[in-house]
Structure formats: structure tokens, C-alpha cells
Write a protein that holds these residues in place. Structure first.
Motif, PDB file in Angstrom:
ATOM      1  N   VAL A  66      31.729  44.157  34.213  1.00  0.00           N
ATOM      2  CA  VAL A  66      32.940  44.758  34.799  1.00  0.00           C
ATOM      3  C   VAL A  66      33.785  43.622  35.356  1.00  0.00           C
ATOM      4  CG1 VAL A  66      33.857  46.307  36.562  1.00  0.00           C
ATOM      5  CG2 VAL A  66      31.748  46.905  35.356  1.00  0.00           C
ATOM      6  N   ILE A  67      35.037  43.537  34.927  1.00  0.00           N
ATOM      7  CA  ILE A  67      35.945  42.483  35.370  1.00  0.00           C
ATOM      8  C   ILE A  67      36.897  43.054  36.430  1.00  0.00           C
ATOM      9  CG2 ILE A  67      37.700  40.814  34.683  1.00  0.00           C
ATOM     10  CD1 ILE A  67      34.932  40.247  33.556  1.00  0.00           C
ATOM     11  N   ILE A  68      36.912  42.422  37.594  1.00  0.00           N
ATOM     12  CA  ILE A  68      37.742  42.865  38.716  1.00  0.00           C
ATOM     13  C   ILE A  68      38.841  41.835  38.944  1.00  0.00           C
ATOM     14  CG2 ILE A  68      37.780  43.539  41.142  1.00  0.00           C
ATOM     15  CD1 ILE A  68      36.047  45.343  39.438  1.00  0.00           C
ATOM     16  N   PRO A  69      40.136  42.226  38.833  1.00  0.00           N
ATOM     17  CA  PRO A  69      41.223  41.280  39.132  1.00  0.00           C
ATOM     18  C   PRO A  69      41.252  40.944  40.630  1.00  0.00           C
ATOM     19  CG  PRO A  69      42.011  43.186  37.893  1.00  0.00           C
ATOM     20  CD  PRO A  69      40.640  43.527  38.365  1.00  0.00           C
ATOM     21  N   GLY A  73      45.183  36.076  41.276  1.00  0.00           N
ATOM     22  CA  GLY A  73      45.421  36.015  39.841  1.00  0.00           C
ATOM     23  C   GLY A  73      44.180  35.723  39.018  1.00  0.00           C
ATOM     24  N   THR A  74      43.086  35.325  39.656  1.00  0.00           N
ATOM     25  CA  THR A  74      41.841  35.072  38.937  1.00  0.00           C
ATOM     26  C   THR A  74      41.067  36.383  38.785  1.00  0.00           C
ATOM     27  OG1 THR A  74      40.644  34.540  40.970  1.00  0.00           O
ATOM     28  CG2 THR A  74      41.744  32.725  39.825  1.00  0.00           C
ATOM     29  N   GLN A  75      39.911  36.294  38.176  1.00  0.00           N
ATOM     30  CA  GLN A  75      39.092  37.472  37.950  1.00  0.00           C
ATOM     31  C   GLN A  75      37.682  37.271  38.496  1.00  0.00           C
ATOM     32  OE1 GLN A  75      39.409  37.865  33.652  1.00  0.00           O
ATOM     33  NE2 GLN A  75      41.002  39.422  33.842  1.00  0.00           N
ATOM     34  N   ARG A  76      37.079  38.365  38.892  1.00  0.00           N
ATOM     35  CA  ARG A  76      35.701  38.343  39.368  1.00  0.00           C
ATOM     36  C   ARG A  76      34.855  39.178  38.419  1.00  0.00           C
ATOM     37  NH1 ARG A  76      33.443  41.415  44.747  1.00  0.00           N
ATOM     38  NH2 ARG A  76      31.327  40.574  44.755  1.00  0.00           N
TER      39      ARG A  76
END
Length: 322
Positions: A66-69, A73-76
Motif C-alpha cells: 500500500v503506497i501512502i502519499p 511529495g514523497t511516498q511511504r
């Protein structure tokens, strides 16, 4: 060391684990099973899950990516286990928490019952008031992704002597994650998003906590963010290289971009709070609250006959921290 298998494999423990997972909600894993679908036949499901673990037929599924913004501007990236895997992990966690609480360092504040980041903030103020004014403000580079599996299991083995449980933990950290490109099997790291991972992270850094705390330095750690405090600038400068070497010996590196040497006079940010001289304030404080906080600090310092910095100078320092 104690054998925790009987307490882990108790049906009441698994029922409590299910209740905890259900309360936390969360999305389905790669198998598509949701909290609600598990709940529709929860009694049978819990017994089947317990029996599978007890009979060594339980096999965890890969995690779901699961990609969280993020705001900058980066992603977690989170790696989410299935509902059933979360229940088994929570069942083990229920047993590990009381066992490990007696072992963990008082310098560690994250992922622990009855402790929060506010306790860490209070401890920083305590060390400041005791004369520890120089600060190494540091962060570990991609900590969860760089945990060495062999070293982690070696550390876990110091507290758990049950081969079956050790195999469970090994399977959870090596099961992999489904991404858009397919299944990715990790060579190192633990899934950030798994129920068991915060506990494993604290076990991995326990040696770090103990080594730093055994010196003349003071440590306040919250997960992979930490402060090392000293009484003098000279000592904090030498401490930086010591900390780098210690982390390197554990397969970890200090994040150069997020690391600084500072002091309370210059000010710094940590755990959502600004620290400036004797003041501590949330970093999202507005202008009026900022002025009020500084004025109250100055009134307190006036009453104790301390030298009071100029209000405008303090405000400029705080804005720089924010």
C-alpha cells in the motif's frame, strides 16, 4: 528465558487478538478477506486458525503493498498482512509485551504500552534541566527496510527459546510483498505495517539503547528517531562518530540529511515539538500562541532573576525552527 508456547496457543489469547485486530479495522490483505467477512464466522475461524498454528500447518501469506502519499511529495510504503496473519501476530504480541517490557531500556519510548511521544518530550526536558544542553538530533536511514534478518533472529532468541515461535517470526519477516511487478522476496528488512514489526524493531535496537545509555551520554529514542545529549560541545562531537560506528555494526546507517548537532540555545525540532532554551511548543503553533508562550517564559525567568533574551530575537529563532 521462558517457554511461551502454552500461553500463546491459548484460545482466549487468540480471541483477544481477534478483538484487537477487529478494533483496529484496516484493509484486507492479498487474500481479499476483510474484517467483516472474518467476523461472520469468527468462532470457527479462530479455532481453525489456532489449530493450524498449533499443528504447524499455518502458512502466512505475502503482504499487500500500500503506497501512502506524504505531504512533502514523497511516498511511504506499507506492507499489510492478511487479517488472519494479523491475528496470529497479535496473539504472539499479547504474550511478548509483558515479557519484553521488563527488558527494554527506559530510553526507548515508541510502541510501548502506557508510553507515548509526550513522555519522550518530558524526558528531554529533564535532561536539559540537568545540564545536558548539547544535542545530536539523528535519524536512521530506512530503518525498517535495513534490519538484518540473521541478527534480528539472534536477538529474539535471547528471549524466546521455542523453535516453533522463532520459525513463525522468520516466516513473517521473509514472506515477501506483492507489488505491481509481482512478488518481491526481501533479503533484509521487516514489513512496516505488520502488527509484530514495532516489537521486533525495538528488540533490534535494544542493544543500541543499552550501549549508548551505558556511557556518559543520554539517549531519548522514539522508533528510528533519536536524540543523544551531552553536557559539552566537545563530547557531542565525538559522540557522533561513536553513534555512526555503533549503527554500522548493526547494519544500519545514520541519515546525514536529517542529522544535526545543535543545542537548546539554537533550538531544534523533535517529535512534533520545538525546543528553544527553556521553551517547548508544538511546531504547528500559530503566531499569537507563540508570542504568548514566549512572554510566559520571560515572566517566569524574570521572577527567577535570569537573563531574559529579547522577545523579537526569540520569535525569530522559533520561526526558524518551525
Amino acid at each position: 528465558m521462558i517457554d511461551i508456547a502454552s500461553r500463546f496457543l491459548d484460545i482466549k489469547n487468540f480471541q483477544n487478538a481477534w478483538q484487537k485486530v477487529a478494533e483496529n479495522r484496516g484493509c484486507a490483505g492479498v487474500d481479499g478477506e476483510t474484517i467483516d467477512s472474518f467476523a461472520r464466522n469468527q468462532i470457527v475461524n479462530i479455532y481453525q486458525l489456532l489449530n493450524a498454528v498449533a499443528n504447524s500447518t499455518y502458512q502466512p501469506c505475502p503482504c499487500k503493498q500500500v503506497i501512502i502519499p506524504k505531504r512533502n511529495g514523497t511516498q511511504r510504503e506499507l506492507k499489510i498482512p492478511t487479517v488472519r496473519d494479523r491475528i496470529v501476530q497479535q496473539a504472539l504480541l499479547n504474550i511478548l509485551y509483558p515479557l519484553m517490557e521488563d527488558k527494554f531500556s527506559p530510553a526507548s519510548f515508541a510502541y510501548r504500552p502506557n508510553l507515548s511521544y509526550l513522555n519522550a518530550v518530558e524526558k528531554i526536558a529533564d535532561w536539559r534541566d540537568m545540564g545536558y544542553h548539547w544535542v545530536l538530533d539523528a535519524d536512521i536511514t530506512r530503518f525498517f527496510d535495513n534490519i538484518d534478518h540473521h541478527r534480528l533472529l539472534k536477538e529474539v532468541r535471547l528471549y524466546i527459546d521455542n523453535p516453533g515461535i522463532l520459525c513463525l517470526i522468520k516466516s513473517w519477516i521473509s514472506v515477501g510483498v506483492f507489488t505491481a511487478e509481482g512478488l518481491v522476496l526481501p533479503q533484509k528488512g521487516i514489513p512496516q505495517g505488520a502488527v509484530i514489526s514495532p516489537m521486533l524493531a525495538n528488540i533490534y535496537l535494544h542493544e543500541f539503547d543499552e550501549c549508548v545509555s551505558a556511557t556518559d551520554l543520554k539517549l531519548v529514542r522514539y522508533a528510528d528517531d533519536f536524540l543523544v545529549l551531552s553536557r559539552t560541545q566537545e563530547r557531542i562531537l565525538s559522540a557522533k562518530s561513536e553513534i555512526i560506528n555503533l549503527l554500522n555494526s548493526m547494519g544500519l546507517t545514520m541519515n546525514a540529511e536529517k542529522t544535526q548537532i545543535t543545542n537548546f540555545g539554537r533550538g531544534f525540532r523533535f517529535l512534533g515539538h520545538g525546543f528553544l532554551e527553556n521553551a517547548i511548543f508544538p511546531v504547528n503553533v500559530n503566531e499569537e500562541k507563540l508570542k504568548s508562550a514566549i512572554e510566559k517564559q520571560n515572566q517566569s525567568q524574570n521572577s527567577s532573576k535570569k537573563k531574559v533574551p529579547n522577545l523579537g530575537t526569540q520569535a525569530r529563532k522559533v520561526r526558524k525552527i518551525l
